[in-house]
Enzyme design. Sequence first.
Site, mmCIF file in Angstrom:
data_model
loop_
_atom_site.group_PDB
_atom_site.id
_atom_site.type_symbol
_atom_site.label_atom_id
_atom_site.label_comp_id
_atom_site.label_asym_id
_atom_site.label_seq_id
_atom_site.Cartn_x
_atom_site.Cartn_y
_atom_site.Cartn_z
ATOM 1 N N GLU A 217 65.095 3.548 17.143
ATOM 2 C CA GLU A 217 64.923 4.418 15.975
ATOM 3 C C GLU A 217 64.010 3.681 15.005
ATOM 4 O OE1 GLU A 217 68.831 5.124 14.286
ATOM 5 O OE2 GLU A 217 69.663 4.936 16.293
ATOM 6 N N ARG B 155 64.087 12.645 18.784
ATOM 7 C CA ARG B 155 64.498 13.254 17.514
ATOM 8 C C ARG B 155 63.546 12.808 16.404
ATOM 9 N NH1 ARG B 155 69.674 11.432 14.044
ATOM 10 N NH2 ARG B 155 69.665 13.050 12.438
ATOM 11 N N TYR C 187 63.043 13.160 12.178
ATOM 12 C CA TYR C 187 63.726 13.639 10.971
ATOM 13 C C TYR C 187 63.294 12.850 9.753
ATOM 14 C CZ TYR C 187 66.999 9.871 12.360
ATOM 15 O OH TYR C 187 67.558 8.678 12.759
ATOM 16 N N ASP D 114 64.512 10.685 6.840
ATOM 17 C CA ASP D 114 65.681 9.880 6.500
ATOM 18 C C ASP D 114 65.785 9.733 4.981
ATOM 19 O OD1 ASP D 114 67.948 8.533 7.277
ATOM 20 O OD2 ASP D 114 66.955 6.613 7.524
ATOM 21 N N GLU E 182 61.559 9.344 10.247
ATOM 22 C CA GLU E 182 62.195 8.523 11.278
ATOM 23 C C GLU E 182 62.055 9.207 12.626
ATOM 24 O OE1 GLU E 182 66.398 6.279 12.367
ATOM 25 O OE2 GLU E 182 65.890 6.718 10.295
ATOM 26 N N THR F 204 63.635 7.598 19.719
ATOM 27 C CA THR F 204 63.192 7.907 21.082
ATOM 28 C C THR F 204 64.298 8.610 21.856
ATOM 29 O OG1 THR F 204 64.018 5.857 22.078
ATOM 30 C CG2 THR F 204 61.763 5.799 21.197
ATOM 31 N N TRP G 230 72.477 15.011 20.405
ATOM 32 C CA TRP G 230 72.368 14.071 21.532
ATOM 33 C C TRP G 230 73.223 14.496 22.730
ATOM 34 C CZ3 TRP G 230 68.351 11.089 21.492
ATOM 35 C CH2 TRP G 230 67.822 10.627 20.282
#
Length: 455
Positions: free
Chosen positions: A10, A55, A57, A59, A65, A68, A422
């Site tokens: 991340e 993902r 997004y 943060d 952010e 993977t 997830w």
Amino acid sequence: MSTRRIFGLETEYGITCAAPPGQQGLSADEVARYLFRKVVAWGRSSNVFLRNGSRLYLDVGSHPEYATAECDDIRQLITYDRGGERILEGLVADAQQRLELEGVPGTIHLFKNNTDSAGNSYGCHENYLVRRQGDFTRLADILVPFLITRQVLTGAGKILTTPAGATFCLSQRADHIWESVSSATTRSRPIINTRDEPHADAELYRRLHVIVGDSSMAEPTAMLKVGATDMVLRMIEAGVPMRDMALENPMRAIREISHDMTGKAPITLASGRTVTAVDLQQEYLVKVRDFVESTGEVSDTDRKVFDLWERGLLALQSGDLTSVERELDWVIKHRLVRRYQEKHSLELSDPRIARLDLAYHDISRTEGLYNLLAARGLVERVTSDVEVLESTAVPPQTTRARLRGEFVRRAQEAKRDYTVDWVHLKLNDQAQRTVLCKDPFQSVDERVDRLIESM
């Protein structure tokens, strides 16, 4: 014994909009809104899963952010991490175009680094799926000294300005870490975050969340960072006894190591023994290599990791870093800084040096210094441009990410309303059909096939 593991990275990115002299630039919040405008337009949210299973997004603190997709191979992981840079670079281009259309002055930059000029820190979080069996305290006890000392090889390098002047440090994160193990990520910033969210069968697995590391620009540095940690974990999971390397004062040690470029700053162990970071890393390397070779399961990546780990330590011991100046981030950056200093007769505290430090991490392929070095073949690569481009659109084919990526793609093409995270894939229709995917290693699932076919 299988060595297969699920990995994820991340990465939080720094964001700025450089305005022309005399003009007011946009705030980070405003830039982030422009950056995610396109994402919100199709995803109705600034928190989305992509067709490649990853993902994206926004943060806290307006940091974009990228997390993977689940990867089961380190080279694959680095490829998807680089793919995230390309996806974000595309968002920057779109936002820049929008600024120009609206007559807003300024140039947007995204930085894959870990500190900003205001002293804020943001992270690169490494995720390793580990087996639930075994004592987590033992795992942390063995891992923490390793994670504190690996920065001599895996740090991204940083110019730190202090009242006494400017100094070159090995790590960007070291000065911002306050605990060894904790469930918080922002308030106390631990080395290992213990919040237990496995995103898998909680009876079998836990997700080890390492937040001490620097974001890597150099691909071999990323390979070493994750690869060496993976092998230390393999050894711990196999129950191999390890000499106690607990540090007397871990938070002081992490800073003293970062502030000493030689890797030879004396650090005191809880046992009273005085060692250096290089000594401890050498001890881990020997122990880990003996263990991995004894299992007979040594991959091509394992060999490359051992090679760079060993060469890096030898370079530090000798003081001659030329053998790793194309592979280790802080060494590449330090060489750039030194040459620029000499060429322009600058002090390390000169603002131009700080700008060079920042430009190294710019993800732009036309302005980022690391990327320009890579384009000219002046640094070593682990991935290829073709693979990185493919990773922006196609999920890993060997993990659960394949199911998620395929579901997202098909739902978007069919213009169906859906929700994913997830572990869940859900069609938001009258039936509210949901598939729970608890096994991150599973890339084929008849239930998901049926859900996709029902569209």
